[in-house]
Design a protein around this motif. Structure first.
Motif, mmCIF file in Angstrom:
data_model
loop_
_atom_site.group_PDB
_atom_site.id
_atom_site.type_symbol
_atom_site.label_atom_id
_atom_site.label_comp_id
_atom_site.label_asym_id
_atom_site.label_seq_id
_atom_site.Cartn_x
_atom_site.Cartn_y
_atom_site.Cartn_z
ATOM 1 N N ALA A 147 0.907 -1.449 0.063
ATOM 2 C CA ALA A 147 0.060 0.034 0.037
ATOM 3 C C ALA A 147 0.963 1.136 -0.199
ATOM 4 O O ALA A 147 1.618 1.424 0.938
ATOM 5 C CB ALA A 147 -0.832 -0.017 1.367
ATOM 6 N N VAL A 148 0.750 1.894 -1.073
ATOM 7 C CA VAL A 148 1.686 3.156 -1.224
ATOM 8 C C VAL A 148 1.254 4.429 -1.068
ATOM 9 O O VAL A 148 -0.136 4.836 -1.604
ATOM 10 C CB VAL A 148 2.415 2.899 -2.496
ATOM 11 N N LEU A 149 1.770 5.280 -0.134
ATOM 12 C CA LEU A 149 1.368 6.625 -0.002
ATOM 13 C C LEU A 149 -0.196 6.685 0.511
ATOM 14 O O LEU A 149 -0.954 7.659 0.040
ATOM 15 C CB LEU A 149 1.651 7.603 -1.337
ATOM 16 N N GLY A 150 -0.587 5.739 1.361
ATOM 17 C CA GLY A 150 -1.690 5.710 1.895
ATOM 18 C C GLY A 150 -1.543 5.170 3.501
ATOM 19 O O GLY A 150 -0.598 4.524 3.752
ATOM 20 N N LEU A 151 -2.523 5.425 4.154
ATOM 21 C CA LEU A 151 -2.223 4.796 5.548
ATOM 22 C C LEU A 151 -3.131 3.764 5.919
ATOM 23 O O LEU A 151 -3.891 3.678 6.776
ATOM 24 C CB LEU A 151 -2.634 6.078 6.593
ATOM 25 N N ALA A 152 -3.231 2.686 4.879
ATOM 26 C CA ALA A 152 -3.590 1.571 5.275
ATOM 27 C C ALA A 152 -3.259 0.601 6.552
ATOM 28 O O ALA A 152 -1.981 0.627 6.405
ATOM 29 C CB ALA A 152 -3.560 0.600 3.908
ATOM 30 N N ASP A 196 3.611 -6.588 3.878
ATOM 31 C CA ASP A 196 2.684 -5.196 3.830
ATOM 32 C C ASP A 196 3.591 -4.110 3.906
ATOM 33 O O ASP A 196 4.252 -4.128 4.872
ATOM 34 C CB ASP A 196 1.762 -5.506 4.706
ATOM 35 N N VAL A 197 3.590 -2.962 3.053
ATOM 36 C CA VAL A 197 4.450 -2.024 3.175
ATOM 37 C C VAL A 197 3.403 -0.659 3.199
ATOM 38 O O VAL A 197 2.543 -0.669 2.350
ATOM 39 C CB VAL A 197 5.540 -1.765 2.004
ATOM 40 N N THR A 198 3.682 0.132 3.953
ATOM 41 C CA THR A 198 2.769 1.316 4.071
ATOM 42 C C THR A 198 3.921 2.750 3.983
ATOM 43 O O THR A 198 4.672 2.722 4.915
ATOM 44 C CB THR A 198 2.134 1.452 5.141
ATOM 45 N N VAL A 199 3.653 3.656 3.234
ATOM 46 C CA VAL A 199 4.119 4.798 3.175
ATOM 47 C C VAL A 199 3.133 5.964 3.504
ATOM 48 O O VAL A 199 2.022 5.902 2.892
ATOM 49 C CB VAL A 199 4.769 5.196 1.785
ATOM 50 N N ASP A 200 3.320 6.741 4.714
ATOM 51 C CA ASP A 200 2.508 7.776 4.944
ATOM 52 C C ASP A 200 2.234 8.750 3.696
ATOM 53 O O ASP A 200 3.338 9.142 3.180
ATOM 54 C CB ASP A 200 2.928 8.531 6.068
ATOM 55 N N GLU A 201 1.078 9.216 3.795
ATOM 56 C CA GLU A 201 0.556 10.215 2.931
ATOM 57 C C GLU A 201 1.467 11.872 2.806
ATOM 58 O O GLU A 201 1.593 12.119 1.804
ATOM 59 C CB GLU A 201 -0.738 10.598 2.686
#
Length: 391
Positions: free
Chosen positions: A20-25, A297-302
């Motif tokens: 999940a990229v550039l979102g706070l999923a 699972d990868v997350t990058v904050d917006e």
């Protein structure tokens, strides 16, 4: 830094990963809640008195007037915690190795040879009688070890630049470093000496963590400017195939700063996405990742709110994540998925925090660094500081 659970899903290495990229999923393990809630807790600024409430960080020890700055930590149990740094007595330009120990009640300075010049860069412990510290010395790079009674000096390759250290057992410790040519090097202690070992793939030289000699993970950034991770299974290193992160520009990059291995199917990594904005100022987006033995699972904050520099177990099924080194915020993800944040504050001082460690057998954590005069004074002063939660 890790418990004794072993690799459970070795066959999952290299499986297809989701991102999940550039979102706070929500990307925490399935045992945690699917949605995160931000709860801001006020910090306890005191340096004495009873332990702070769970989730609150306070100044646990202040090395004022001691001319010492802390740079690393080692924690073995509730009665054996070490804050390590360098002291410059009598305005000398030559550092002296400085060791401060917490015995469960108070902090006291430990005696080490007066001619030791090792500046603690990385440290770790597998128990109160097995503590390792590595760092630069006047002669290159060295190591010191505590066996429960005495501190002794050990030789290391003088050409190494230490990045991270993981002490797993008396006969199992790993140093992740770079050599003079900038190549990734892994050096392993086998119970007798430190030996050059099979090095992880290029680009995984930032941090290392493991639970035994068959479950060791190294992380960093590869040549494609993407976060990277590799697993050592006792024989060889295998790429854990982190999914690519969407980068905001051609000069942007994504990096893992730290890794926590709790089991082969429970690995956390944290870091950042970096880019320059229109004013040529650095922007950092927090990057969080979890590996369940089969996929990441990868997350990058917006928003570019800063970089994540450390991740550590909380002793109760959750994790602590440190945001930034300067004036850090500590973010707690508990086992139920609730998220709380605390930003410790020492009036009139800026904090620079260098290390984070769980005290094994407890739910208490410690962090070491330095406190400097707030702002930019002409003659800055400061002192070594130990921060703690639950201690």
């Amino acid at each position: 830094m890790a418990n004794a659970r072993r690799l459970a899903k070795r066959a999952g290495v290299g499986a297809v990963a989701s991102v999940a990229v550039l979102g706070l999923a929500a990307t925490i393990p399935t045992s945690a809640a699917e949605e995160l809630q931000d709860v801001f807790a006020a910090g306890d600024e005191s340096s004495t008195g009873e332990a702070a409430a769970a989730g609150e960080w306070r100044e646990a020890f202040a090395a004022k007037g001691m001319d010492v700055m802390y740079t690393s930590l080692a924690a073995a149990d509730a009665e054996n915690v070490w804050a390590l740094g360098s002291q410059y007595p009598d305005d000398s330009d030559t550092p002296r190795t400085f060791v401060q120990r917490y015995d469960g009640a108070e902090w006291t300075q430990e005696e080490v040879p007066a001619d030791w010049t090792l500046e603690p860069e990385v440290a770790g412990a597998s128990g109160p009688d097995n503590v390792w510290v590595v760092g630069p010395t006047a002669d290159g790079v060295g190591a010191i070890r505590y066996d429960g009674t005495d501190w002794t000096s050990h030789e290391m390759d003088a050409g190494l630049t230490p990045n991270d250290l993981d002490v797993i057992a008396e006969d199992e410790a790993w140093l992740l470093a770079e050599d003079a040519a900038g190549e990734t090097r892994a050096v392993r202690f086998d119970g007798e000496i430190w030996r050059d070992w099979t090095s992880p793939p290029a680009g995984t030289s930032q941090a290392i963590d493991g639970i035994d000699g068959e479950t060791v993970v190294a992380v960093g950034r590869n040549d494609a400017s993407q976060p990277s991770a590799a697993l050592y299974d006792g024989t060889e290193w295998t790429d854990l195939e982190v999914p690519e992160v969407e980068l905001p520009s051609e000069i942007a990059s994504a990096t893992f700063n730290d890794v926590l291995v709790r089991a082969g199917d429970d690995i956390w990594a944290v870091g950042y996405v970096h880019d320059l904005n229109d004013d040529d100022i650095n922007d950092y987006w927090p990057l969080t990742a979890h590996y369940d033995g089969q996929s990441w699972d990868v997350t990058v904050d917006e928003e570019p709110s800063g970089e994540l520099v450390a991740v550590e177990d909380d002793g109760a099924g959750g994790v602590w994540i440190q945001e930034e080194s300067w004036d850090p915020t500590f973010v707690h993800h508990d086992a139920a998925g609730e998220v709380t944040r605390d930003t410790p504050d020492i009036e009139n001082y800026d904090l620079n925090v260098r290390d984070l460690a769980l005290i094994p057998g407890t739910e208490a954590l410690v962090s070491a660094g330095s406190a400097y005069d707030e702002g930019d004074p002409d003659v800055p002063t400061g002192y070594g500081v130990v921060l703690a939660s639950g201690l």
